[in-house]
Write a protein that holds these residues in place. Structure first.
Motif, short mmCIF file in Angstrom:
data_model
loop_
_atom_site.label_atom_id
_atom_site.label_comp_id
_atom_site.label_asym_id
_atom_site.label_seq_id
_atom_site.Cartn_x
_atom_site.Cartn_y
_atom_site.Cartn_z
N ILE A 8 0.86 -1.19 0.00
CA ILE A 8 0.00 0.00 0.00
C ILE A 8 0.89 1.23 0.00
N ALA A 9 0.88 1.96 -1.10
CA ALA A 9 1.67 3.19 -1.21
C ALA A 9 0.72 4.38 -1.33
N GLY A 10 1.26 5.54 -1.06
CA GLY A 10 0.46 6.75 -1.19
C GLY A 10 1.16 7.92 -0.54
N PRO A 11 0.76 9.14 -0.90
CA PRO A 11 1.39 10.32 -0.29
C PRO A 11 1.03 10.44 1.18
N THR A 12 1.79 11.24 1.87
CA THR A 12 1.53 11.47 3.29
C THR A 12 0.12 12.02 3.49
N THR A 101 7.52 5.96 0.95
CA THR A 101 8.87 6.03 0.39
C THR A 101 8.95 5.12 -0.83
N GLY A 102 8.85 5.72 -2.00
CA GLY A 102 8.82 4.94 -3.24
C GLY A 102 10.05 4.08 -3.43
N LEU A 103 11.20 4.57 -2.98
CA LEU A 103 12.44 3.81 -3.15
C LEU A 103 12.36 2.48 -2.40
N TYR A 104 11.74 2.46 -1.24
CA TYR A 104 11.62 1.22 -0.48
C TYR A 104 10.79 0.20 -1.26
N PHE A 105 9.70 0.65 -1.86
CA PHE A 105 8.89 -0.27 -2.66
C PHE A 105 9.66 -0.75 -3.88
N ARG A 106 10.48 0.12 -4.44
CA ARG A 106 11.24 -0.28 -5.63
C ARG A 106 12.25 -1.37 -5.31
N VAL A 107 13.00 -1.22 -4.22
CA VAL A 107 13.98 -2.26 -3.89
C VAL A 107 13.29 -3.54 -3.47
N VAL A 196 -1.88 2.14 -5.06
CA VAL A 196 -1.46 3.50 -4.72
C VAL A 196 -2.71 4.28 -4.37
N LEU A 197 -2.75 4.85 -3.19
CA LEU A 197 -3.90 5.65 -2.79
C LEU A 197 -3.82 7.04 -3.42
N GLU A 198 -4.92 7.47 -3.98
CA GLU A 198 -4.97 8.80 -4.60
C GLU A 198 -6.05 9.64 -3.93
N VAL A 199 -5.69 10.88 -3.64
CA VAL A 199 -6.60 11.83 -3.00
C VAL A 199 -6.56 13.11 -3.82
N GLU A 200 -7.73 13.74 -4.01
CA GLU A 200 -7.76 14.99 -4.75
C GLU A 200 -6.83 16.01 -4.10
N ARG A 201 -6.18 16.80 -4.93
CA ARG A 201 -5.11 17.68 -4.46
C ARG A 201 -5.56 18.58 -3.32
N GLU A 202 -6.68 19.27 -3.48
CA GLU A 202 -7.11 20.21 -2.43
C GLU A 202 -7.52 19.49 -1.16
N VAL A 203 -8.09 18.31 -1.30
CA VAL A 203 -8.45 17.51 -0.12
C VAL A 203 -7.19 17.10 0.63
N THR A 277 4.37 12.67 -7.73
CA THR A 277 5.14 12.63 -8.98
C THR A 277 5.91 11.33 -9.11
N TRP A 278 6.53 10.88 -8.02
CA TRP A 278 7.27 9.61 -8.03
C TRP A 278 6.32 8.46 -8.39
N PHE A 279 5.19 8.38 -7.71
CA PHE A 279 4.26 7.29 -7.96
C PHE A 279 3.77 7.31 -9.41
N ARG A 280 3.55 8.51 -9.94
CA ARG A 280 3.06 8.62 -11.31
C ARG A 280 4.08 8.11 -12.32
N HIS A 281 5.35 8.41 -12.08
CA HIS A 281 6.37 8.06 -13.07
C HIS A 281 7.05 6.73 -12.80
N GLN A 282 7.21 6.35 -11.55
CA GLN A 282 7.96 5.16 -11.21
C GLN A 282 7.08 3.95 -10.91
N MET A 283 5.80 4.17 -10.69
CA MET A 283 4.90 3.06 -10.34
C MET A 283 3.66 3.12 -11.23
N LYS A 284 3.90 3.25 -12.53
CA LYS A 284 2.82 3.44 -13.50
C LYS A 284 1.85 2.27 -13.54
N ASP A 285 2.37 1.06 -13.32
CA ASP A 285 1.52 -0.13 -13.48
C ASP A 285 0.79 -0.52 -12.19
N TRP A 286 0.95 0.25 -11.13
CA TRP A 286 0.24 -0.06 -9.88
C TRP A 286 -1.20 0.44 -9.98
#
Length: 305
Positions: A8-12, A101-107, A196-203, A277-286
């Motif tokens: 389970i990944a997602g922004p803070t 931490t996207g790097l942790y998921f990548r390794v 990857v959890l996504e939340v609207e920017r203003e929320v 940005t990391w999730f969008r570019h580095q975890m495209k297939d999630w």
């Protein structure tokens, strides 16, 4: 085939902890931290670690197990994560990795470059030299030794600039050369339930601001004061935890409480933007989902639905 782990990944402030806790209760799983700041024991509140009450509800691992006076790396996290993964499997528990931490998921899902251990004398010498250098000056040192590597790092990313310098100084080869010899992936992505959890920017911005205020009410300032009293070297990663620099400046009289809170909130919002940005570019297939639907999405994936 039934997934062997949940990721389970997602922004803070996106609600990852609540999803992981509910899923662990539903499945008898164990929650495993994949956030680079929540590993430190000194800062529970301001890094938004699970509360003691939450940790008592289900097993939690790799939270607060590292002292602040430590340069904790992705390689060390992977070693700890593999040991925790083995324990979970031995106990018949579902491993639920959660973090931002996207790097942790990548390794974890792609493997780690087999960089030789950095001799402690090299590490100590470089970090002592770095103490007197600005971010820009330190970055220029890397430009002189590894121009290609420096081009991939922002000057403000001090920890990774130092890491790149350590590698080239110790081995004579740039970090990228070692990264081409990637080790095996501990977890095959296709055999995991990923989201990857996504939340609207203003929320998300509103959640971040409200959570920072709640952290202050819960004692975040006392936590930062205790950390500051340790007088750690400036290069220690924990000192860059979001909100810590601003609150430290408030404690020494360099800014007002209100300004420190505003800066802490802004710093956290900027970090969330970098995470997205990391999730969008580095975890495209999630797969992506809103936090409100994540529990049912993951439960369905675990059942093979």
């Amino acid at each position: 085939m039934k997934p062997e782990a949940v990721l389970i990944a997602g922004p803070t402030a996106s609600g990852k902890s609540a999803v992981a806790l509910a899923l662990a209760e539903r499945t008898g799983g164990v929650v495993i931290n994949a956030d680079s700041m929540q590993v430190y024991g000194d800062l529970r509140i301001i890094t938004a670690r699970p509360t003691e009450a939450e940790e008592a509800r289900v097993p939690h691992c790799l939270y607060g197990h590292v002292d602040a006076d430590t340069d904790y790396s992705a390689g060390r996290w992977l070693d700890d994560a593999l040991a925790t993964l083995a324990d979970a499997r031995a106990q018949g528990r579902l491993p639920i990795f959660i973090g931002g931490t996207g790097l942790y998921f990548r390794v974890l899902t792609q493997g780690l470059a087999a960089v030789p251990p950095i001799p402690e004398e090299v590490r100590a010498a470089l970090r002592a030299e770095a103490e007197g250098l600005s971010d820009a000056a330190l970055h220029q040192c890397l430009v002189a030794r590894d121009a290609d590597g420096a081009a991939r790092l922002a000057p403000a990313d001090r920890q990774r600039v130092l890491r790149a310098l350590e590698v080239v100084e110790s081995t004579g080869r740039p970090l990228a050369a070692w990264q081409q010899a990637q080790g095996p992936a501990p977890l095959a992505p296709e055999r995991c339930a990923r989201v990857v959890l996504e939340v609207e920017r203003e929320v998300l911005r509103a959640r971040i601001d409200a959570r920072f205020e709640a952290m202050m009410a819960a004692g975040a300032l006392d936590e930062v004061a205790a950390l500051a009293a340790r007088h750690l070297p400036a290069a220690r990663p924990i000192l860059k935890a979001h909100g810590v620099p601003a609150l430290t400046r408030y404690l020494v009289g360099e800014m007002s409480r209100e300004a420190a809170i505003a800066e802490g909130q802004a710093d956290t919002r900027r970090y969330a933007k970098r995470q997205v940005t990391w999730f969008r570019h580095q975890m495209k297939d999630w797969p992506r989902t809103h936090p409100e639907g994540a529990l049912e999405t993951l439960t369905a994936a675990l059942s093979g639905a």
